[in-house]
Motif scaffolding. Structure first.
Motif, PDB file in Angstrom:
ATOM      1  N   ALA A  70     -33.934 -38.212 -47.200  1.00 30.53           N
ATOM      2  CA  ALA A  70     -32.355 -37.838 -47.229  1.00 30.53           C
ATOM      3  C   ALA A  70     -31.816 -37.753 -48.483  1.00 30.53           C
ATOM      4  CB  ALA A  70     -31.518 -39.132 -46.658  1.00 30.53           C
ATOM      5  N   GLU A 115     -26.306 -38.914 -45.278  1.00 26.93           N
ATOM      6  CA  GLU A 115     -26.309 -39.502 -43.953  1.00 26.93           C
ATOM      7  C   GLU A 115     -26.596 -38.237 -43.113  1.00 26.93           C
ATOM      8  OE1 GLU A 115     -26.302 -42.499 -43.993  1.00 26.93           O
ATOM      9  OE2 GLU A 115     -25.835 -42.781 -46.075  1.00 26.93           O
ATOM     10  N   GLU A 159     -35.457 -42.435 -46.399  1.00 33.13           N
ATOM     11  CA  GLU A 159     -34.551 -42.270 -47.621  1.00 33.13           C
ATOM     12  C   GLU A 159     -34.900 -41.708 -48.898  1.00 33.13           C
ATOM     13  OE1 GLU A 159     -31.940 -43.619 -47.055  1.00 33.13           O
ATOM     14  OE2 GLU A 159     -32.241 -45.114 -45.493  1.00 33.13           O
ATOM     15  N   TYR A 189     -35.589 -44.428 -52.424  1.00 27.67           N
ATOM     16  CA  TYR A 189     -34.709 -43.386 -52.515  1.00 27.67           C
ATOM     17  C   TYR A 189     -35.065 -42.355 -53.541  1.00 27.67           C
ATOM     18  CZ  TYR A 189     -31.568 -46.172 -49.589  1.00 27.67           C
ATOM     19  OH  TYR A 189     -30.975 -46.983 -48.540  1.00 27.67           O
ATOM     20  N   ALA A 208     -31.167 -46.692 -43.849  1.00 23.79           N
ATOM     21  CA  ALA A 208     -32.476 -46.658 -44.115  1.00 23.79           C
ATOM     22  C   ALA A 208     -33.153 -46.982 -42.753  1.00 23.79           C
ATOM     23  CB  ALA A 208     -32.709 -47.508 -45.020  1.00 23.79           C
TER      24      ALA A 208
END
Ligand SMILES: [Zn+2]
Length: 508
Positions: free
Chosen positions: A387, A362, A384, A439, A19
């Motif tokens: 992703a 990732e 985050e 996240y 992150a």
């Protein structure tokens, strides 16, 4: 879908996953003045140490220099002293001679940049290690240290718009930081040494303007005992055997945030395969793992194809993983994700997210976090949340829309029962920046946007974000403005509710 097991998995996936981010107003250094009159990147040369000796004959100064607080940070809302004002780094050339047994380094760092204001002193971030000498444009310079601030006073002041080259000779055993709970920086893991530095640990292994707002090109010349292998960001351009040593040269031509710079040293094997779109896939594994790619890494070409279709072309020419022992997660170092060996090998013990989903997460960071880096660390959800949303898109691709919907519902249910800060402002000091809210609620923010504007518009927004801010930085207000520009909708209420209000909005 919830419960202690899930909670621990979520926390693990997150912490591990990496992150970065930041928030607050963008730094003024990089854009506020005229471009350099010369190009530092093309004019730098560095005498490479074929052995280990720092080149300068300057004796370390004992002068105490005053620290100008205005230069000693970039004003990050979460890490105010990280980074430095008054200049913009163009390129780092980091030459290290490494003794892995003793865990020592002898370094020569050449930092090329240009002044964004008239400078009497230059500040860098460097924690621990011993500085042996510093030269600015080939002339010995005075310097002083105060904690992680390294203050350099050139013989002559540097006028605004002028290029400069600073050469720092240093040595010692790098310290680790524990900003987010596990060792960060130059990590001695026994047989393997590796760097994971998010958010603030690049300064533990080279002198840096250690903030993602000042990205730069990197070249690494890493000399290690013969028989060992070095992996780093970008492209391996040279391997030169010497007397009992080998020097590996790696180049990362695209702009890179300091926290994403990495070196991995050990008895490693390299596995290479072609990827879609001409991307070279190269993974580095500990030699005792054998010659077979771990199962969770096998479908990376399919992930690359999926994400290139959704987000635009993969931003770099190479990608892969460095599998390292003892790391409780993974971190998206630019073009070379560091991945904990135990997680890869224990994949059957994990459930959701699966290790393969973490691999996808990732990879997605290469677009969101690496190519487009956060303007400040408060913007961490731009890394985050994006992703994590991308990881759910992999679930949708792999298992179908029902599996995506179930993932969304499960994560929402978890968040509804778990106290959490809003993802747009999780809190300072790094203590909350990798909170599961960043996240999961960050990812749900993009899901809410998807429901609001539809798939075509959502992916047009994400592609434009990746394209307009490629190899640079982006802030949350800039993302919201882009989403409104492309959708033509007023999205103020949506983003305010999902990013900044304590109460979790209803799931659309
Ligand atoms: Zn991540």
């Amino acid at each position: 879908m919830t419960g202690p097991r899930r909670v621990s998995l979520v926390a693990l996936g997150l912490l591990l996953l990496t992150a970065c981010s930041a928030g607050g107003s963008p730094p003024s250094t990089a854009t506020s003045t005229s471009p350099p009159t010369t190009s530092p990147a093309t004019t730098t040369t560095l005498a490479l140490p074929t052995t280990t000796t720092p080149t300068s004959t300057t004796t370390p100064t004992t002068t105490t220099l005053p620290i100008d607080p205005a230069l000693a940070g970039l004003g990050d809302p979460y890490f105010p002293t990280l980074g430095n004002s008054g200049y913009d780094v163009v390129a780092y050339i980091v030459a290290l001679t490494v003794d892995p047994d003793e865990n020592t380094i002898e370094g020569l760092a050449l930092i090329s940049g240009w002044a964004t204001q008239d400078l009497e002193t230059l500040n860098f971030d460097l924690l621990g290690l011993t500085v042996d000498s510093i030269e600015v444009d080939g002339v010995a310079a005075a310097f002083t240290r105060d904690g992680a601030e390294l203050v350099v006073r050139p013989r002559w002041h540097i006028p605004v718009g002028t290029a400069f080259h600073v050469e720092v000779a240093y040595h010692g055993t790098p310290e680790n930081l524990y900003t987010i709970g596990f060792p960060l920086g130059w990590v001695d893991a026994g047989d393997i040494t590796y760097v994971v530095a998010e958010p603030d640990a690049a300064r533990t292994w080279f002198p840096a303007n250690d903030h993602p707002a000042d990205k730069a090109h990197f070249t690494f010349h890493i000399t290690v005992p013969a028989g060992l292998t070095v992996a780093a960001n970008g492209t391996l351009v040279e391997v030169v055997p010497g007397d009992g040593v080998t020097r590996f040269t790696w180049e990362m031509p695209e702009q890179t945030a300091t926290y994403l710079a990495t070196v991995v040293i050990g008895n490693l094997i390299r596995l290479e395969r072609p990827g879609p779109g001409g991307v070279l896939l190269r993974d580095y594994l500990p030699a005792d793992m054998g010659n077979e790619l771990p199962a969770p890494l096998v479908r990376v070409p399919e992930m690359l194809e999926l994400y290139a279709g959704l987000f635009g072309p993969y931003p770099f020419t190479e990608y892969g993983h460095a599998v390292v022992p003892g790391m409780p997660g993974a971190l998206e170092n630019q073009t070379l994700t560091a991945f904990g060996r135990e997680i890869l090998e224990d994949q059957g013990a994990f459930g959701r997210p699966t290790v393969e989903e973490i691999v996808a997460h990732e990879l997605a960071h290469q677009w969101f976090g690496d190519s487009v880096s956060p303007a400040t660390w408060q913007d961490i959800w731009l890394n985050e949340g994006f992703a994590t949303f991308a990881q759910w898109l992999w679930v949708e691709h792999d298992l179908g829309r029902e599996a995506y919907d179930a993932t969304i519902a499960g994560n929402y249910e978890f968040l509804a029962g778990a106290p959490h800060p809003p993802p747009g402002d999780p809190g300072p000091d790094g203590s909350q920046m990798f909170h599961y809210s960043v996240y999961l609620r960050g990812g749900l923010t993009l899901h809410a946007l998807r429901v609001e504007v539809g798939d075509d518009t959502l992916f047009a927004i994400l592609r434009s974000w990746a394209e307009r801010h490629a190899y640079g930085n982006g802030s949350t207000p800039e993302f919201i403005a882009l989403a409104e520009e492309i959708s033509g909708a007023d999205l103020t209420a949506l983003f305010d509710a999902w990013l900044y209000q304590a109460q979790l909005p209803a799931l659309p």
